[in-house]
Design a protein around this motif. Structure first.
Motif, short mmCIF file in Angstrom:
data_model
loop_
_atom_site.label_atom_id
_atom_site.label_comp_id
_atom_site.label_asym_id
_atom_site.label_seq_id
_atom_site.Cartn_x
_atom_site.Cartn_y
_atom_site.Cartn_z
N VAL A 127 -1.87 -1.55 -3.86
CA VAL A 127 -2.81 -0.44 -3.68
C VAL A 127 -2.06 0.87 -3.95
CG1 VAL A 127 -4.48 0.70 -2.17
CG2 VAL A 127 -4.07 -1.76 -1.92
N ASN A 128 -2.25 1.44 -5.11
CA ASN A 128 -1.65 2.73 -5.46
C ASN A 128 -2.55 3.81 -4.89
OD1 ASN A 128 0.74 2.31 -7.05
ND2 ASN A 128 -0.58 1.44 -8.65
N ASN A 129 -2.19 4.27 -3.69
CA ASN A 129 -3.07 5.21 -2.98
C ASN A 129 -2.45 6.60 -2.81
OD1 ASN A 129 -5.14 6.06 -0.78
ND2 ASN A 129 -3.16 6.09 0.29
N CYS B 272 -6.55 1.72 5.27
CA CYS B 272 -6.53 0.49 4.45
C CYS B 272 -5.59 -0.55 5.09
CB CYS B 272 -5.97 0.78 3.07
SG CYS B 272 -7.22 0.98 1.87
N ASN C 138 -6.21 1.02 -7.86
CA ASN C 138 -5.77 2.41 -8.05
C ASN C 138 -6.78 3.35 -7.41
OD1 ASN C 138 -3.42 1.79 -9.42
ND2 ASN C 138 -4.44 1.76 -11.42
N VAL C 139 -6.28 4.17 -6.46
CA VAL C 139 -7.18 5.09 -5.77
C VAL C 139 -7.25 6.39 -6.56
CG1 VAL C 139 -7.70 6.30 -3.63
CG2 VAL C 139 -6.66 4.01 -3.55
N ILE D 284 -13.11 -0.42 0.31
CA ILE D 284 -12.03 -1.00 -0.52
C ILE D 284 -11.89 -2.49 -0.21
CG2 ILE D 284 -9.52 -0.97 -0.90
CD1 ILE D 284 -9.67 2.12 -0.52
N CYS E 206 -14.02 4.42 4.15
CA CYS E 206 -13.49 4.28 2.78
C CYS E 206 -12.68 2.98 2.67
CB CYS E 206 -12.62 5.50 2.46
SG CYS E 206 -12.04 5.54 0.77
N ALA E 207 -11.88 2.71 3.69
CA ALA E 207 -11.05 1.48 3.68
C ALA E 207 -11.93 0.22 3.69
CB ALA E 207 -10.11 1.48 4.87
N ILE F 77 -6.40 7.62 4.11
CA ILE F 77 -7.05 6.42 3.55
C ILE F 77 -6.07 5.24 3.52
CG2 ILE F 77 -8.09 5.46 1.45
CD1 ILE F 77 -9.12 8.36 0.85
N GLY F 78 -4.80 5.51 3.19
CA GLY F 78 -3.81 4.43 3.12
C GLY F 78 -3.58 3.77 4.46
N ILE G 65 0.85 -1.20 0.00
CA ILE G 65 0.00 0.00 0.00
C ILE G 65 0.88 1.24 0.00
CG2 ILE G 65 -1.86 1.24 1.19
CD1 ILE G 65 -2.52 -1.36 2.70
#
Ligand SMILES: NC(=O)c1ccc[n+]([C@@H]2O[C@H](COP(=O)([O-])OP(=O)(O)OC[C@H]3O[C@@H](n4cnc5c(N)ncnc54)[C@H](OP(=O)(O)O)[C@@H]3O)[C@@H](O)[C@H]2O)c1
Length: 257
Positions: A81-83, A21, A132-133, A215, A211-212, A17-18, A10
């Motif tokens: 996870v490209n956040n 997550c 991808n976020v 996901i 949000c997480a 958000i990251g 991540i």
């Protein structure tokens, strides 16, 4: 997908958000590799056993190091996870080109290069998921953040193209398009300030944890796109159906109507 036991890398996981997550995927049983610039932030966010790599993801050297360290530690990457991302509230017609390039470097070229580094490992195993976020701003252009929207539209198109390119290789992609999430995002922009109407919109924001969770649930059901909160789809649909009316409303919110 069953997340338990999977290795998730991540980016932008030191806060927001990251970090949420990281907590959510750890609860689901994932083994984690976390990256961002702030070492203390990463250490705060890292569940026990997580690998942390501090560095600027705008630099190719950091991207390579994160992937190499993850492969050395875990031997595989199942979920990327490209956040990590940044915004800008400076109008596109007068934004310094240097800032426009910095924004594209982090929001588009970093995810692209992370995919280029990770996809060969996923292809070799015939499995993997790339998350991808993006943003709701990648589904409808937000005039107070035009350059940001442009970067997220590009990321959305990349995500859809990759899904088709990698279909035969067993690799899935998921696009995440949050609306408003309560994080430090607005304070971290490269420049400018959000219009008052947009700041007031914060009262409709969801938490990073919510949000997480969206996901995680998206990963579990192999979703193509998640847009938390789901009410955001209504705005996207209205923008598609009534583009002129939506543009007028957004310009009014921006104070440029
Ligand atoms: N918050 C929202 O309302 C919202 C809505 C839609 C989409 N999003 C998207 O969600 C993602 C996460 O945003 P957020 O709200 O969690 O924002 P945030 O709280 O500002 O977190 C951004 C994360 O990215 C990392 N980061 C920033 N620049 C970096 C760089 N050059 N190299 C490495 N890491 C970097 C930050 O860590 P360091 O500072 O430690 O590097 C941090 O961990 C972004 O892609 C954003 O566009 C957010």
């Amino acid at each position: 997908m069953k997340i338990d036991g999977k290795v998730a890398l991540i980016t932008g996981a030191s806060e927001g958000i990251g970090a949420a997550c990281a907590a959510e995927l750890a609860r689901a049983g994932a083994r984690l590799s976390l990256a961002a610039r702030s070492q203390p932030g990463l250490e705060r966010a890292a569940p026990a056993g997580a690998l942390v790599t501090a560095g600027d993801l705008a630099l190719a050297e950091t991207r390579r190091r994160v992937v190499e360290r993850t492969m050395e530690r875990f031997g595989a990457i199942d979920i990327l996870v490209n956040n990590a991302g940044v915004g800008s509230y400076v109008p596109s017609w007068c934004a310094p080109m240097e800032d426009a390039r910095r924004l594209m470097e982090l929001n588009f070229f970093a995810p692209l290069e992370m995919v280029q580094l990770v996809a060969p490992h996923m292809r070799a195993r015939g499995q993997g998921t790339i998350v991808n976020v993006s943003s709701i701003g990648g589904k409808m252009t937000l005039p107070w953040a035009t350059l940001y929207s442009a970067s997220k539209y590009a990321l959305g198109s990349l995500t859809e193209g990759l899904r088709m390119e990698l279909r035969r290789d067993g690799i899935k992609t998921m696009l995440v398009c949050p609306a408003f999430v309560k994080t430090g995002f607005q304070q971290h922009v490269l420049g400018g300030t959000a219009p008052a109407d947009v700041i007031r919109g914060r009262r409709f924001a969801i938490t990073a944890g919510e949000c997480a969770l969206a996901i995680r649930r998206g990963l579990e059901r192999d979703a193509r796109t998640v847009l938390p909160p789901r009410a955001g789809w209504l705005l996207v649909a209205l923008a598609r159906l009534f583009p002129a009316a939506m543009e007028a409303r957004l310009a009014a919110m921006n104070g440029t109507a």
